[in-house]
Design an enzyme around this catalytic site. Structure first.
Site: not given
Length: 702
Positions: A539-541, A588
């Protein structure tokens, strides 16, 4: 910090010409340590038993999980009674599930959730056996009759299995919402024991209560548990309208509570339940209505993960006093429901110090409950009630394993001697820091080294911002400071292993409440794990990581990834069968994993896959957010040719996770080259792909 003086008399070695042997010996990093040990064969020996001890598998995994002689994690599906020929090698299960169809595999994409219904059966039987023994050994006058709270895992097959396995024990279900009540009604009506309890918890409206009363007309043993005093009015009105006399319970707020995260729902300020005054008010109302005989159950909940039997006995004893008082006031009491709280030893420490463990066994838990209820009832002269528990976490946690792949890892720091000249291009003040750093390193003065290294890096960073130094200079300085730190004994920072998984989807409790689950490699455990690593998801987290592990670790011992490619290093997350599937989100737009159901069999590998399903596709997760994949596909198709449209259709049908299937990659490559080299073949291929594409899209609309 003021600049440190240059000691011109100290000898200075060139940064990249320095030899690690000139520095103190300890901790040159896991890889260097392993290489040093390799020179001594006796010290370098490693075994599956050592890996088992390193990861404390026997602590948290017994009696179901262990490391076999092949260095793989294996499963004892029947617990301690599993025979040697019945053990299931988890790595072989993954090979079967994820292997290509051409080789006899099922071709399922990872991540993969492996369910073991035999383990679930053993958990149901063990829970009932523990209470049965406690009842018989103490002469308790009632019996145990548990329920499974479906909120722990609402998967159809899990719920149906528990009802089927629990049928000989009159095992029932607990629901906390209308959809949970509907599935519980259906499952118990189809395959449950007629005496099994259907406990209706949670906040209620007229529709919920009406469903529960309708369940009684179907012959189900339904009990409506009052969470609030005003719910009694809803029950009375609905029962009069439907002409069904209810069986009612109430949830009491106890004074007893335990500390920690899981104790927040207990005590006088807990979220649910009635206090003493409200209990008396409900009794008075029922008596006035001529319905006091409808009150037959007392429910309470001390909190999940009750740490000790001392706290358990204290809470159960308090509740038993309330139960006896209700009997004295004229209620037709039959059941005391001790709620959840039977804990899981996630870290294998068998202690009461954290929320991750408990200091008792299943048998000790049952004995404490039975003893506390019996003692109070004997003192009050009240008949021993049926004891019910809602031990969901303890039932389902062990039955599934989440398997995921580490597909790449950050490289260890490397020193390039060819870039050493860049240090000679530093400005005078930076060069002075560099010379002082190296002089301190040669002297073995670690504290001074750290000061100069910090000063050099900060000064170079400032000059980079001013445009004086280039990016190459920063890289050279970082490399210099790293090799000096290693040479002086500083621990090498953990390497980041990138995993084909979403923490938010599959491990929600890890990021939400700091829950820890055992995570270990499922194979290669006969080899020494020489790398300290942390896990980073897709994920972009920044929260999509795992950097806290059982045992208080901030890194996990791992192996180097296979040198032949990016595939083949699998990790397992254990004891996650409760809550994670229902709590997982779609951050996402990563959906759930593929699922296989594996039972012990007499075949060559001791197991049979009885059910297999790929995880949600891109189309599935898009649709869950109100997008329309069919419309999206039509819009995109207008801008493509036939071959590209077919690729788009496959993308909609694929799982959102990364795919490393070499056969699929080869096929895609072959299609691409065919389209570009032969126009006649391209037309035929496009038509064939178009048929495939529309077959898929028809599937989307069904």
């Amino acid at each position: 910090m003021p600049a440190l003086a240059v000691d011109a008399a100290a000898p200075v070695a060139h940064a990249f010409a320095c030899d690690a042997a000139r520095f103190p010996a300890p901790l040159l990093g896991p890889a260097a340590a392993a290489a040093a040990v390799a020179e001594k064969p006796d010290a370098a020996a490693w075994s599956a038993d050592l890996s088992s001890a390193l990861y404390n598998v026997d602590g948290w995994g017994a009696p179901y999980f262990f490391v076999n002689d092949d260095g793989d994690v294996a499963v004892r599906p029947h617990g301690a009674t599993t025979l040697p020929g019945q053990e299931i090698d988890l790595a072989k299960v993954v090979a079967k599930a994820a292997g290509p169809r051409s080789g006899g595999g099922l071709g399922l994409p990872l991540p993969l959730l492996v369910r073991f219904p035999d383990v679930l059966r053993h958990r149901v039987e063990a829970l009932n056996a523990a209470f049965d023994y406690a009842v018989r050994s103490t002469g308790y006058g009632g019996r145990y009759q548990g329920v499974y709270p479906v909120k722990c895992n609402q998967d159809r097959h899990v719920v149906e299995d528990i009802v089927e396995f629990g049928e000989p024990f009159r095992f029932g279900l607990e629901a906390g919402s209308k959809p949970e009540l509907l599935l519980a009604m259906s499952c118990l009506a189809a395959r449950g024991n007629p005496d099994a309890l259907l406990i209706c918890n949670g906040y209620k409206d007229d529709e919920y209560v009406s469903l529960a009363l309708i369940a009684r007309t179907m012959g189900l043993n339904t009990v409506i548990v009052l969470e609030q005093e005003e719910e009694l009015d809803i029950v009375v009105d609905a029962s009069r309208r439907l002409g069904v006399r209810p069986v009612v319970g109430m949830r009491a707020k106890l004074r007893t509570k335990h500390a920690g995260h899981f104790g927040s729902t207990s005590g006088e300020k807990g979220k649910f339940g009635l206090n003493a005054a409200q209990i008396l008010s409900v009794v008075a109302k029922l008596k006035t209505l001529g319905m006091l005989d409808c009150l037959q159950l007392l429910h309470f909940h001390i909190g999940s993960q009750i740490p000790t039997t001392a706290l358990l006995g204290d809470g159960v004893g308090e509740a038993a006093q309330i139960y006896c008082e209700l009997a004295r006031l004229g209620a037709a009491m039959r059941v005391i429901d001790v709620g959840g709280g039977l804990g899981i030893d996630y870290d294998g420490s068998h202690s009461a110090q954290t929320d991750m463990s408990v200091a008792y066994s299943l048998e000790e838990y049952a004995a404490a409950v039975v003893a506390a209820v019996g003692r109070v009832c004997d003192r009050k002269g009240v008949a021993h009630p049926i004891i019910c528990s809602e031990s969901g976490r303890a039932l389902v946690s062990h039955h599934s394993v989440l398997v995921f792949e580490a597909f790449s890892a950050s490289a260890p720091g490397r020193i390039d001697p060819a870039t050493g000249y860049l240090l000679d291009e530093l400005t005078d003040d930076c060069h002075a820091d560099y010379r002082n750093l190296m002089a301190a390193a040669v002297r073995g003065d670690f504290d001074t080294c750290a000061l100069y290294a910090d000063q050099l890096k900060r000064r170079c960073a400032d000059q980079f911002k001013d445009g004086v130094l280039g990016l190459e200079h920063l890289a050279a300085v970082d490399s210099l400071c790293e090799i000096v730190a290693r040479g002086m004994g500083a621990a090498e920072p953990p390497r980041t292993y990138h995993i084909n998984l979403s923490v938010f989807t599959s491990l929600p409790d890890m990021w939400a409440i700091g829950q820890m689950f055992p995570i270990i490699p499922i194979q290669r455990l006969g080899e020494r794990p020489a790398v300290d690593g942390v896990l980073s998801d897709l994920t972009c987290d920044s929260d999509g990581k795992v950097d806290h592990f059982i045992g208080g670790r901030h890194s996990l011992p791992l192996h180097e990834l296979p040198v032949h490619g990016t595939r083949g290093y699998y990790l397992g997350m254990f004891l996650g069968g409760a809550y994670q599937e229902a709590l997982g989100g779609l951050h996402n737009l990563f959906g759930g994993p593929s699922v296989v159901r594996v039972s012990q069999s007499d075949g060559p590998h001791c197991f049979a896959v009885t059910r297999a399903a790929a995880g949600p596709s891109c189309a599935d997760v898009l649709r869950s957010m109100q997008h329309e994949p069919e419309v999206m596909f039509e819009v995109l198709k207008q801008r493509t040719d036939g071959a590209t449209a077919a690729a788009l259709a496959r993308a909609f049908g694929a799982m959102p996770y990364l795919s490393f299937d070499p056969e699929a990659a080869a096929m895609a490559s072959g299609e691409s080259s065919g389209m570009s080299s032969d126009s006649e073949g391209s037309a035929a291929g496009a038509a064939e792909e178009d048929d495939d594409e529309w077959e898929f899209m028809r599937g989307l609309t069904v």
